[in-house]
Scaffold this motif. Structure first.
Motif, mmCIF file in Angstrom:
data_model
loop_
_atom_site.group_PDB
_atom_site.id
_atom_site.type_symbol
_atom_site.label_atom_id
_atom_site.label_comp_id
_atom_site.label_asym_id
_atom_site.label_seq_id
_atom_site.Cartn_x
_atom_site.Cartn_y
_atom_site.Cartn_z
ATOM 1 N N LEU A 106 0.842 -1.201 0.000
ATOM 2 C CA LEU A 106 0.000 0.000 0.000
ATOM 3 C C LEU A 106 0.876 1.249 0.000
ATOM 4 C CD1 LEU A 106 -2.700 -0.994 2.652
ATOM 5 C CD2 LEU A 106 -2.977 -0.944 0.154
ATOM 6 N N ILE A 107 0.315 2.341 -0.489
ATOM 7 C CA ILE A 107 1.013 3.621 -0.506
ATOM 8 C C ILE A 107 0.876 4.261 0.877
ATOM 9 C CG2 ILE A 107 1.016 5.942 -1.503
ATOM 10 C CD1 ILE A 107 -0.185 4.548 -4.083
ATOM 11 N N VAL A 108 1.998 4.553 1.515
ATOM 12 C CA VAL A 108 1.967 5.206 2.821
ATOM 13 C C VAL A 108 2.334 6.689 2.713
ATOM 14 C CG1 VAL A 108 2.338 3.097 4.142
ATOM 15 C CG2 VAL A 108 4.305 4.456 3.444
ATOM 16 N N GLU A 109 3.028 7.066 1.640
ATOM 17 C CA GLU A 109 3.370 8.471 1.403
ATOM 18 C C GLU A 109 3.321 8.766 -0.086
ATOM 19 O OE1 GLU A 109 7.052 9.895 3.100
ATOM 20 O OE2 GLU A 109 6.841 8.531 4.823
ATOM 21 N N GLN A 110 2.854 9.980 -0.401
ATOM 22 C CA GLN A 110 2.916 10.510 -1.761
ATOM 23 C C GLN A 110 3.346 11.963 -1.656
ATOM 24 O OE1 GLN A 110 -0.778 10.676 -3.970
ATOM 25 N NE2 GLN A 110 0.218 11.467 -5.795
ATOM 26 N N HIS A 111 4.461 12.297 -2.290
ATOM 27 C CA HIS A 111 4.958 13.666 -2.318
ATOM 28 C C HIS A 111 4.981 14.110 -3.776
ATOM 29 C CE1 HIS A 111 6.324 13.472 1.891
ATOM 30 N NE2 HIS A 111 6.514 12.193 1.597
ATOM 31 N N VAL A 112 4.296 15.195 -4.078
ATOM 32 C CA VAL A 112 4.135 15.673 -5.450
ATOM 33 C C VAL A 112 4.926 16.962 -5.643
ATOM 34 C CG1 VAL A 112 2.459 16.539 -7.130
ATOM 35 C CG2 VAL A 112 1.860 14.625 -5.627
ATOM 36 N N TYR A 113 5.723 16.983 -6.697
ATOM 37 C CA TYR A 113 6.500 18.162 -7.075
ATOM 38 C C TYR A 113 6.230 18.419 -8.553
ATOM 39 C CZ TYR A 113 8.947 16.652 -2.883
ATOM 40 O OH TYR A 113 9.235 16.239 -1.616
ATOM 41 N N ASN A 114 5.949 19.685 -8.916
ATOM 42 C CA ASN A 114 5.750 20.002 -10.329
ATOM 43 C C ASN A 114 5.948 21.487 -10.576
ATOM 44 O OD1 ASN A 114 3.149 21.395 -10.004
ATOM 45 N ND2 ASN A 114 2.315 19.363 -9.571
ATOM 46 N N ASP A 115 5.994 21.833 -11.853
ATOM 47 C CA ASP A 115 6.178 23.219 -12.286
ATOM 48 C C ASP A 115 4.856 23.886 -12.648
ATOM 49 O OD1 ASP A 115 8.922 22.998 -11.965
ATOM 50 O OD2 ASP A 115 9.300 22.516 -14.076
ATOM 51 N N LEU A 116 3.740 23.388 -12.134
ATOM 52 C CA LEU A 116 2.432 23.943 -12.477
ATOM 53 C C LEU A 116 2.320 25.411 -12.074
ATOM 54 C CD1 LEU A 116 -0.194 23.032 -13.824
ATOM 55 C CD2 LEU A 116 -1.056 22.467 -11.561
ATOM 56 N N ALA A 117 2.795 25.779 -10.886
ATOM 57 C CA ALA A 117 2.702 27.178 -10.443
ATOM 58 C C ALA A 117 3.482 28.100 -11.373
ATOM 59 C CB ALA A 117 3.201 27.314 -9.010
ATOM 60 N N ILE A 118 4.622 27.637 -11.868
ATOM 61 C CA ILE A 118 5.411 28.440 -12.806
ATOM 62 C C ILE A 118 4.643 28.625 -14.102
ATOM 63 C CG2 ILE A 118 7.527 28.476 -14.195
ATOM 64 C CD1 ILE A 118 8.843 26.948 -11.805
ATOM 65 N N ALA A 119 3.982 27.553 -14.559
ATOM 66 C CA ALA A 119 3.197 27.639 -15.795
ATOM 67 C C ALA A 119 2.014 28.585 -15.621
ATOM 68 C CB ALA A 119 2.714 26.246 -16.209
ATOM 69 N N VAL A 120 1.348 28.534 -14.477
ATOM 70 C CA VAL A 120 0.221 29.439 -14.210
ATOM 71 C C VAL A 120 0.718 30.895 -14.208
ATOM 72 C CG1 VAL A 120 -1.428 30.176 -12.448
ATOM 73 C CG2 VAL A 120 -1.189 27.755 -12.974
ATOM 74 N N ALA A 121 1.829 31.146 -13.529
ATOM 75 C CA ALA A 121 2.367 32.506 -13.430
ATOM 76 C C ALA A 121 2.812 33.071 -14.771
ATOM 77 C CB ALA A 121 3.531 32.541 -12.438
ATOM 78 N N SER A 122 3.192 32.201 -15.697
ATOM 79 C CA SER A 122 3.682 32.686 -16.987
ATOM 80 C C SER A 122 2.575 32.828 -18.039
ATOM 81 C CB SER A 122 4.782 31.779 -17.515
ATOM 82 O OG SER A 122 4.259 30.497 -17.822
ATOM 83 N N ARG A 123 1.345 32.473 -17.652
ATOM 84 C CA ARG A 123 0.236 32.600 -18.614
ATOM 85 C C ARG A 123 -0.116 34.058 -18.852
ATOM 86 N NH1 ARG A 123 -4.903 30.078 -18.028
ATOM 87 N NH2 ARG A 123 -4.828 29.909 -20.277
ATOM 88 N N ASP A 124 -0.660 34.345 -20.009
ATOM 89 C CA ASP A 124 -1.129 35.691 -20.360
ATOM 90 C C ASP A 124 -2.258 36.056 -19.396
ATOM 91 O OD1 ASP A 124 -2.286 37.936 -21.471
ATOM 92 O OD2 ASP A 124 -2.395 37.112 -23.494
ATOM 93 N N PRO A 125 -2.096 37.139 -18.622
ATOM 94 C CA PRO A 125 -3.120 37.507 -17.628
ATOM 95 C C PRO A 125 -4.463 37.922 -18.226
ATOM 96 C CG PRO A 125 -1.392 39.173 -17.733
ATOM 97 C CD PRO A 125 -0.966 38.033 -18.616
ATOM 98 N N SER A 126 -4.508 38.158 -19.530
ATOM 99 C CA SER A 126 -5.771 38.556 -20.170
ATOM 100 C C SER A 126 -6.681 37.355 -20.414
ATOM 101 C CB SER A 126 -5.507 39.284 -21.487
ATOM 102 O OG SER A 126 -4.919 38.400 -22.435
ATOM 103 N N ARG A 127 -6.193 36.143 -20.159
ATOM 104 C CA ARG A 127 -6.990 34.936 -20.392
ATOM 105 C C ARG A 127 -7.917 34.668 -19.243
ATOM 106 N NH1 ARG A 127 -6.598 31.423 -23.957
ATOM 107 N NH2 ARG A 127 -5.361 31.845 -25.749
#
Length: 127
Positions: A106-127
């Motif tokens: 069974l899974i006892v730990e899951q640690h998630v790391y990603n660049d999603l916040a960087i992608a959100v911050a770099s999106r065109d704010p007019s969208r």
């Protein structure tokens, strides 16, 4: 099922939003930690917290690294996120690394790391 296969199955169930079946692969009291140190006690809680970030997300699961942990097995899934932003624009190629610790099948730990916040911050704010 081997450790990498169990993690792959779990990730697929999560992507398919079959959270009941995915939850059966988690040990009681499993630790689920997402970027920013956000901790979740259940998969429905995790899914709810993700609303508004994207319409949907999936993973190109490129490879798995399996090794020994102090009292179990460690599995790291490396790949790229793809999906659709809330405004309908698609995205792809956002790096991720998910680190799992398994014990007694069974899974006892899951640690998630990603660049999603960087992608959100770099999106065109007019969208």
């Amino acid at each position: 099922m081997d450790a990498a296969g169990l993690v792959d199955h779990y990730l697929q169930l999560c992507e398919d939003r079959d959270l009941d079946r995915a939850g059966r692969l988690l040990a009681p009291g499993a630790l689920i930690v997402f970027p920013g140190g956000r901790r979740f006690a259940t998969l429905p809680e995790l899914a709810s917290a993700s609303r508004g970030t994207y319409r949907w997300v999936r993973k190109h699961r490129d490879r798995y690294l399996v090794g020994a942990a102090a009292d179990g097995v460690s599995v790291t899934s490396l790949g790229r996120l793809y999906g659709q932003w809330p405004d309908g624009e698609p995205f792809d190629g956002i790096r991720y690394a998910d680190v799992f610790v398994l014990r007694d099948g069974l899974i006892v730990e899951q640690h998630v790391y990603n660049d999603l916040a960087i992608a959100v911050a770099s999106r065109d704010p007019s969208r």
